[in-house]
Design an enzyme around this catalytic site. Sequence first.
Site, PDB file in Angstrom:
ATOM      1  N   SER A 129     -13.527 -60.333 -26.681  1.00  0.00           N
ATOM      2  CA  SER A 129     -14.207 -61.469 -27.283  1.00  0.00           C
ATOM      3  C   SER A 129     -15.361 -61.923 -26.398  1.00  0.00           C
ATOM      4  CB  SER A 129     -13.226 -62.622 -27.451  1.00  0.00           C
ATOM      5  OG  SER A 129     -12.880 -63.149 -26.187  1.00  0.00           O
ATOM      6  N   LYS A 130     -16.174 -62.775 -26.979  1.00  0.00           N
ATOM      7  CA  LYS A 130     -17.320 -63.298 -26.249  1.00  0.00           C
ATOM      8  C   LYS A 130     -16.859 -64.083 -25.026  1.00  0.00           C
ATOM      9  CE  LYS A 130     -21.352 -66.231 -26.769  1.00  0.00           C
ATOM     10  NZ  LYS A 130     -20.878 -67.141 -25.720  1.00  0.00           N
ATOM     11  N   ARG A 131     -15.742 -64.773 -25.198  1.00  0.00           N
ATOM     12  CA  ARG A 131     -15.167 -65.547 -24.110  1.00  0.00           C
ATOM     13  C   ARG A 131     -14.892 -64.697 -22.872  1.00  0.00           C
ATOM     14  NH1 ARG A 131     -11.674 -70.291 -23.319  1.00  0.00           N
ATOM     15  NH2 ARG A 131     -10.247 -69.067 -22.062  1.00  0.00           N
TER      16      ARG A 131
END
Length: 511
Positions: A264-266
Amino acid sequence: MREVRVRFAPSPTGALHIGGVRTALFNYLLARQQNGTMILRVEDTDQARYVPGAEEYILKSLEWVGIKIDEGVGVGGPYAPYRQSERKPMYMQYAQKLVDEGNAYYAFDTEQELDAMRERLSAAGVASPQYNSITRMQMRNSLTLPEDEVKSLLQVGTSHVVRLKVPRKEEVRLNDMIRGWVMVHSSQIDDKVLMKSDGMPTYHLANVVDDYLMKISHVIRGEEWLPSAPLHVLLYKYLGWEEDMPQFAHLPLLLKPTGDGKLSKRDADQMGFPIFPLDWTDPTSNEKAPGFRESGYLPEALVNFLAFLGWNPGTTQEIFSMDELIKAFSVARIGKAGIKFDIHKAQWFNQQYLRSKPNEVLADYLLHDLQDKNIVCSREKAIKIVSVIKERVTFPQDFWEQGRFLFIPPDSFDESVVNKKWNSEATNVLNAYKLEITKLPLLNATNAKSTLEQVTATLGIATGKILQALRLSLTGLGVGPDLMMIMEIMGKDEVVSRITFALQKLAVKVA
RNA sequence: GGUCCGUUCGUCUAGGGGUUAGGACACCAGAUUUUCAUUCUGGUAACACGGGUUCGAUUCCCGUACGGACUACCA
């Protein structure tokens, strides 16, 4: 064998994820290898999630990595339009056909009614509450309502959807190119919405209809679609297109570098690497996200890296140009298991590609950064600098980062080196060396070295003992590229002035 | 929870009924480099577990565990 026609079909709901780039790449490789056609279709059937600029971003991203679109959004083609929102009028007839032949039906249930149904089912302990062959008989649809009531509801424009009438007991099977036979019992599939109440098709209908209409031969997409693939098979069957059904290949997903879960971007933010090909600013939140391009990744390195995520050539060759990938690619050599994303490998590829570039090209990177900083530098000098620090860089911006001391004299000096190496022996040599250099007509790496050796010899000091001090005086640092080359690049005057400055500034410490 | 998919060094992977289980990245050590980096050499490190089948299983089958995806009028 039929003509290979593949498509990349993203939704313009934000920046293109790196996993999406990989999907596009695999499609592209197959298309090119088989002399086929690469199609870009934009699946924008969800108006609520539409993000302005996203489509343009996708186009630019694909262009940057070197994926050329033969047909589709941005280039046109025989099956235009390629934006599903613009194809809206085409879908209803297929939904209608399904309804007419008893394979789909109208449903008038409100959101509240659907919620209530699900709650009731889960309260009763049903494992997976869904709108299916059993529950549909308790809902408000054209299967349960009297025919004339359905007609009048439709006539007055009551909000409704079209749902697929999934058979109660049927084995649905598909032969995935990567996973082999996948079988699902129809009782596990719910009566998916095909046409939404706003008149737009859902992904499932639009996707199948467009793939058929556009004569798609292979559907290469992420594994997240595998659970709904049987539904698509059913759709092909009811639409009478079984003969023309594309071959499916569901790609393993990209997972987090550490721990579990999908990438994920996180994760990317936390670990300090990009997840989008290009810089992206979210138009609503104004939140910025870094891109691979702006972070210094070369498109050919990224492509090489991405190709090896789930695929391998079966040989020990690691470096592949796009053309080589096209030749070597095969769906049969794509793995089944999810892939933990490791940015280290991407960096290694980048380093390999960067170093293989000629100095003239590398000099452009440095010159570009210097221009931004308003620093004047000749091309010859840039080439010289680049050749000296070439072996120590991973990204183009490293030339500036690691060569900045050549343009900006140090105003502070590395403390630990000062403490260890800045002593009276060193300052004595430096004082004498400075004087000797001044006498030289021109300073170059060769005479810089011989002069230094002369000076240390006359003072009876080993050259090695004071070299760090010399480096410190010139660069302020304890580490860096070859010192003699540094001096040649700096030139006589600069070297003398920097030694002088260091001698003044660090004089106190000697006493 | 249910359905589907998966599981070889830390990571990406090769392999496949009998192998010293191979490579790459990362890591560690040595050499080179007056430093760091590079380069070179070497090293640590894996078949998830339990049952079968078999003379023999990491490889085939079945379970279990673990992981992932899906489970919307989102794609």
